[in-house]
Design a protein around this motif. Structure first.
Motif, mmCIF file in Angstrom:
data_model
loop_
_atom_site.group_PDB
_atom_site.id
_atom_site.type_symbol
_atom_site.label_atom_id
_atom_site.label_comp_id
_atom_site.label_asym_id
_atom_site.label_seq_id
_atom_site.Cartn_x
_atom_site.Cartn_y
_atom_site.Cartn_z
ATOM 1 N N ASN A 172 0.823 -1.217 0.000
ATOM 2 C CA ASN A 172 0.000 0.000 0.000
ATOM 3 C C ASN A 172 0.850 1.257 0.000
ATOM 4 O OD1 ASN A 172 -2.251 -1.596 0.064
ATOM 5 N ND2 ASN A 172 -2.696 -1.273 2.231
ATOM 6 N N MET A 173 1.892 1.249 0.823
ATOM 7 C CA MET A 173 2.757 2.431 0.925
ATOM 8 C C MET A 173 3.508 2.645 -0.386
ATOM 9 S SD MET A 173 4.221 2.528 4.806
ATOM 10 C CE MET A 173 4.770 0.844 4.947
ATOM 11 N N LYS A 230 2.445 2.009 -3.306
ATOM 12 C CA LYS A 230 1.512 2.651 -4.245
ATOM 13 C C LYS A 230 1.410 4.148 -3.950
ATOM 14 C CE LYS A 230 -1.461 -1.214 -5.587
ATOM 15 N NZ LYS A 230 -1.867 -2.172 -4.534
ATOM 16 N N SER A 231 1.329 4.468 -2.661
ATOM 17 C CA SER A 231 1.191 5.884 -2.283
ATOM 18 C C SER A 231 2.413 6.699 -2.659
ATOM 19 C CB SER A 231 0.952 5.997 -0.779
ATOM 20 O OG SER A 231 -0.243 5.359 -0.423
ATOM 21 N N ASN A 280 2.436 13.245 -6.714
ATOM 22 C CA ASN A 280 1.172 13.016 -5.999
ATOM 23 C C ASN A 280 1.338 11.962 -4.904
ATOM 24 O OD1 ASN A 280 -1.526 13.142 -5.366
ATOM 25 N ND2 ASN A 280 -2.176 11.770 -7.013
ATOM 26 N N VAL A 281 2.158 12.282 -3.889
ATOM 27 C CA VAL A 281 2.395 11.327 -2.818
ATOM 28 C C VAL A 281 1.408 11.556 -1.671
ATOM 29 C CG1 VAL A 281 4.056 10.502 -1.100
ATOM 30 C CG2 VAL A 281 4.854 11.210 -3.352
ATOM 31 N N ASP A 282 0.747 10.500 -1.279
ATOM 32 C CA ASP A 282 -0.171 10.593 -0.144
ATOM 33 C C ASP A 282 0.598 10.282 1.145
ATOM 34 O OD1 ASP A 282 -3.435 9.054 0.615
ATOM 35 O OD2 ASP A 282 -2.189 10.508 1.681
ATOM 36 N N LYS A 339 0.010 11.120 4.085
ATOM 37 C CA LYS A 339 -0.861 10.762 5.212
ATOM 38 C C LYS A 339 -1.068 9.240 5.247
ATOM 39 C CE LYS A 339 -5.021 12.542 7.439
ATOM 40 N NZ LYS A 339 -6.435 12.632 7.064
ATOM 41 N N GLN A 340 -1.241 8.680 4.062
ATOM 42 C CA GLN A 340 -1.445 7.235 3.971
ATOM 43 C C GLN A 340 -0.166 6.505 4.368
ATOM 44 O OE1 GLN A 340 -0.274 4.568 2.009
ATOM 45 N NE2 GLN A 340 -1.819 3.176 2.802
ATOM 46 N N VAL A 341 0.970 7.040 3.891
ATOM 47 C CA VAL A 341 2.258 6.423 4.208
ATOM 48 C C VAL A 341 2.494 6.466 5.713
ATOM 49 C CG1 VAL A 341 4.747 6.459 3.801
ATOM 50 C CG2 VAL A 341 3.200 7.100 1.967
ATOM 51 N N CYS A 384 8.777 10.700 6.528
ATOM 52 C CA CYS A 384 7.378 11.007 6.235
ATOM 53 C C CYS A 384 7.010 12.380 6.786
ATOM 54 C CB CYS A 384 6.515 9.949 6.920
ATOM 55 S SG CYS A 384 5.171 9.404 5.916
ATOM 56 N N ARG A 420 10.232 12.181 -0.040
ATOM 57 C CA ARG A 420 9.838 11.008 -0.823
ATOM 58 C C ARG A 420 11.001 10.044 -1.050
ATOM 59 N NH1 ARG A 420 9.909 9.745 -6.347
ATOM 60 N NH2 ARG A 420 8.471 8.042 -6.862
#
Lengths: 183, 157
Positions: free
Chosen positions: B62-63, B65-66, B72-74, B76-78, B108, B113
């Protein structure tokens, strides 16, 4: 001739203990992590507790019948002696769950323990202020559970003794009344 | 039961698990896990670590993918993924994985990144390494049991 009233004939509940069964605490554990759920479940079983584990605060509320979907009917017999919840969970946090439980007349007396991997003082204060019984740092230790269990069992003993004392007073009161009525 | 074989295997087991602690793959929490295991629940530790490794694979995926598209890095999700990984590695005593998560969180926090990608790679390596080591450890356990012996309790202090 009037019949002498013995205490057994008076309507007194025999349910002296709120324990799920003798010596067994029933714990509801709430954690969104599968690893932590398996761990806490085993920890509690090893500590001679009956365990129900759920994966979210929402499910915990459903289990307790506090989710608004059900009335409290059927949940009076649900005997939970302790709720242990993770703090950081998606959706509803452990803190929010704590508040909901303390707002409920049926369950506000149940001790709620918060577990967290983060040692954040304001967080701990907030939880204790909201009525949490304790705040445990993860990973939770066997010693933590034992300490909790001992203090809850002690509280049960005290409650039991108080109840027995109250009954004794009531029985003495009845006896005095009978004596006065010269039965 | 061939007591010599059992003794040899037990010795092998003891040396191996101690080396895992000494090299820093495992910390005290792993021995806490072992204490919770008994004859009635002989697979408890292997089941918990198995859940942990599944968790690792899922969270890392999942990370990844983020972090994929630089524009466009999420984060928050990471961050959420790192938090979960740190939590579960802490619960099983996976010391190296946990330590990488600490650095990972720092990257993070500052939205680095490149740093995150390096940490992701490292955490992937560490969990797979630990998985192999523990598979070998559990294999030794099985051999001891099959030879009629008992698993030694190991004091790591």
């Amino acid at each position: 001739m009037a019949e002498v009233l013995r205490p057994e004939k008076l309507e007194m509940s025999n349910d002296t203990s709120s324990l799920a069964s003798p010596e067994l605490l029933h714990v509801l554990a709430v954690d969104d992590s599968m690893v932590d759920r398996k761990f806490i479940e085993r920890l509690l079983r090893v500590s001679s507790c009956k365990v129900t584990v759920v994966d979210s605060a929402t499910r915990a509320l459903q289990y307790l019948g506090l989710d608004g979907e059900n009335s409290s009917v059927g949940f009076e017999d649900l005997k939970i002696n302790l709720i242990m919840t993770d703090y950081s969970m998606p959706g509803m946090t452990g803190y929010e769950l704590l508040k909901k439980i303390k707002e409920s007349s049926a369950f506000r007396e149940i001790p709620v323990v918060i577990m967290s991997s983060e040692n954040i003082l304001p967080r701990i204060d907030r939880c204790l202020e909201e009525g949490a019984e304790d705040f445990l740092l993860k990973p939770v230790k066997l010693a933590d559970v034992k300490r909790l269990r001992d203090s809850l069992m002690k509280a049960e003993d005290v409650a039991f003794e108080n109840l027995m004392y109250k009954r004794e007073l009531e029985a003495n009161d009845v006896y005095s009344q009978l004596k006065r009525a010269k039965i | 039961m061939n007591t010599t074989i059992v003794a040899q295997l037990q010795r092998q087991f003891q040396d191996y698990i101690i080396s895992l602690y000494q090299q820093g793959f495992l910390d005290n929490q792993f021995s806490e896990l072992r204490k919770l295991q008994d004859e009635g629940t002989p697979d408890f530790v292997s089941e918990v670590v198995s859940l942990f490794f599944d968790d690792c694979a899922k969270l890392i995926n999942n990370m990844s993918k983020s972090l994929e598209r630089p524009e466009n890095v999420d984060f928050k999700q990471v961050d959420s993924g790192v938090h979960q990984l740190k939590g579960s590695s802490s619960s099983v005593g996976a010391r190296m994985v946990k330590n990488v998560c600490i650095s990972f969180k720092e990257c993070c926090d500052v939205q680095n990144r490149e740093g995150c990608l390096r940490c992701l790679q490292q955490v992937d390596y560490e969990y797979k390494m630990l998985k192999t080591k523990l598979q070998d450890l559990f294999k030794l356990e099985q051999q001891i049991l099959q030879a009629g012996g008992t698993i030694p309790q190991v004091d790591i202090n």
